[in-house]
Design a protein around this motif. Sequence first.
Motif, PDB file in Angstrom:
ATOM      1  N   ARG A  19       0.826  -1.216   0.000  1.00 22.57           N
ATOM      2  CA  ARG A  19       0.000   0.000   0.000  1.00 22.57           C
ATOM      3  C   ARG A  19       0.852   1.254   0.000  1.00 22.57           C
ATOM      4  O   ARG A  19       0.562   2.212  -0.706  1.00 22.57           O
ATOM      5  N   SER A  20       1.904   1.270   0.793  1.00 14.77           N
ATOM      6  CA  SER A  20       2.788   2.428   0.851  1.00 14.77           C
ATOM      7  C   SER A  20       3.390   2.708  -0.526  1.00 14.77           C
ATOM      8  O   SER A  20       3.405   3.851  -0.995  1.00 14.77           O
ATOM      9  N   ALA A  21       3.885   1.672  -1.166  1.00 17.98           N
ATOM     10  CA  ALA A  21       4.500   1.832  -2.488  1.00 17.98           C
ATOM     11  C   ALA A  21       3.480   2.328  -3.503  1.00 17.98           C
ATOM     12  O   ALA A  21       3.741   3.284  -4.255  1.00 17.98           O
ATOM     13  N   LEU A  22       2.315   1.691  -3.547  1.00 19.37           N
ATOM     14  CA  LEU A  22       1.291   2.102  -4.504  1.00 19.37           C
ATOM     15  C   LEU A  22       0.848   3.535  -4.261  1.00 19.37           C
ATOM     16  O   LEU A  22       0.594   4.283  -5.204  1.00 19.37           O
ATOM     17  N   VAL A  45      12.033   6.332  -6.088  1.00 14.90           N
ATOM     18  CA  VAL A  45      11.194   5.457  -6.900  1.00 14.90           C
ATOM     19  C   VAL A  45      11.609   3.995  -6.717  1.00 14.90           C
ATOM     20  O   VAL A  45      10.760   3.119  -6.527  1.00 14.90           O
ATOM     21  N   THR A  46      12.902   3.731  -6.757  1.00 10.80           N
ATOM     22  CA  THR A  46      13.385   2.363  -6.614  1.00 10.80           C
ATOM     23  C   THR A  46      13.003   1.787  -5.250  1.00 10.80           C
ATOM     24  O   THR A  46      12.632   0.617  -5.147  1.00 10.80           O
ATOM     25  N   ASP A  47      13.070   2.602  -4.204  1.00 13.30           N
ATOM     26  CA  ASP A  47      12.648   2.143  -2.871  1.00 13.30           C
ATOM     27  C   ASP A  47      11.173   1.757  -2.868  1.00 13.30           C
ATOM     28  O   ASP A  47      10.785   0.755  -2.262  1.00 13.30           O
ATOM     29  N   ALA A  48      10.348   2.562  -3.534  1.00 14.61           N
ATOM     30  CA  ALA A  48       8.916   2.257  -3.598  1.00 14.61           C
ATOM     31  C   ALA A  48       8.682   0.952  -4.348  1.00 14.61           C
ATOM     32  O   ALA A  48       7.885   0.110  -3.911  1.00 14.61           O
ATOM     33  N   VAL A  49       9.389   0.753  -5.445  1.00 15.85           N
ATOM     34  CA  VAL A  49       9.242  -0.494  -6.202  1.00 15.85           C
ATOM     35  C   VAL A  49       9.695  -1.670  -5.351  1.00 15.85           C
ATOM     36  O   VAL A  49       9.051  -2.722  -5.326  1.00 15.85           O
ATOM     37  N   TYR A  50      10.768  -1.493  -4.606  1.00 18.80           N
ATOM     38  CA  TYR A  50      11.252  -2.556  -3.731  1.00 18.80           C
ATOM     39  C   TYR A  50      10.191  -2.924  -2.692  1.00 18.80           C
ATOM     40  O   TYR A  50       9.918  -4.103  -2.449  1.00 18.80           O
ATOM     41  N   ARG A  51       9.551  -1.923  -2.073  1.00 18.86           N
ATOM     42  CA  ARG A  51       8.491  -2.205  -1.098  1.00 18.86           C
ATOM     43  C   ARG A  51       7.322  -2.933  -1.757  1.00 18.86           C
ATOM     44  O   ARG A  51       6.663  -3.767  -1.145  1.00 18.86           O
ATOM     45  N   LEU A  52       7.076  -2.618  -3.025  1.00 17.56           N
ATOM     46  CA  LEU A  52       5.984  -3.238  -3.757  1.00 17.56           C
ATOM     47  C   LEU A  52       6.212  -4.726  -3.988  1.00 17.56           C
ATOM     48  O   LEU A  52       5.284  -5.525  -3.902  1.00 17.56           O
ATOM     49  N   VAL A  53       7.453  -5.117  -4.245  1.00 17.23           N
ATOM     50  CA  VAL A  53       7.710  -6.506  -4.642  1.00 17.23           C
ATOM     51  C   VAL A  53       8.618  -7.291  -3.696  1.00 17.23           C
ATOM     52  O   VAL A  53       8.762  -8.499  -3.863  1.00 17.23           O
ATOM     53  N   GLU A  54       9.226  -6.657  -2.689  1.00 22.49           N
ATOM     54  CA  GLU A  54      10.274  -7.307  -1.903  1.00 22.49           C
ATOM     55  C   GLU A  54       9.866  -8.618  -1.245  1.00 22.49           C
ATOM     56  O   GLU A  54      10.494  -9.645  -1.452  1.00 22.49           O
ATOM     57  N   ASP A  55       8.852  -8.624  -0.425  1.00 21.53           N
ATOM     58  CA  ASP A  55       8.457  -9.827   0.295  1.00 21.53           C
ATOM     59  C   ASP A  55       7.440 -10.651  -0.480  1.00 21.53           C
ATOM     60  O   ASP A  55       7.268 -11.836  -0.211  1.00 21.53           O
TER      61      ASP A  55
END
Length: 148
Positions: A19-22, A45-55
């Motif tokens: 949710r944070s990333a989106l 931006v890269t941090d947001a993408v990482y939060r979106l897909v990391e786990d």
Amino acid sequence: MGGMPLNDMPWWRWRSNVRSALHMLSDPVFQEEVWGAGAEGYGDVTDAVYRLVEDTWLDSWSADKYVGTIFRDAQEAALVDLAVLRVLRILHQVGPDAHVSAYLGHQDWPEAVRAAREAHVRMSTADGEDPDDRPTSVDVLKTLTRVV
């Protein structure tokens, strides 16, 4: 995300990160004022993408795999899948270390923002929150999702 009923989803910490990333990826004003200005506290931006897909491994698996654990239903999962695909396509084209202007200026960025917005609105509304609130900082997110 302070009022979000976090505990009603089994993997609520992962949901919070998605949710944070989106939220950040769906807000052009935030992107200009925070990412464009290089403001601290929200990552890039890269941090947001990482939060979106990391786990979640949403870069490899469909969000549909997580219905009932991270996502409430198939429609929510489908919207997230679309947003992930749009954002990752741009990330792969410009590279993870590109300047924020390379993302925001990419010809497909408005489409990615639109897809992220649809997913963000669906998820935040389902969690009883206003999708138009300003994104929370990474520190606030960490506080909300810390293991107790």
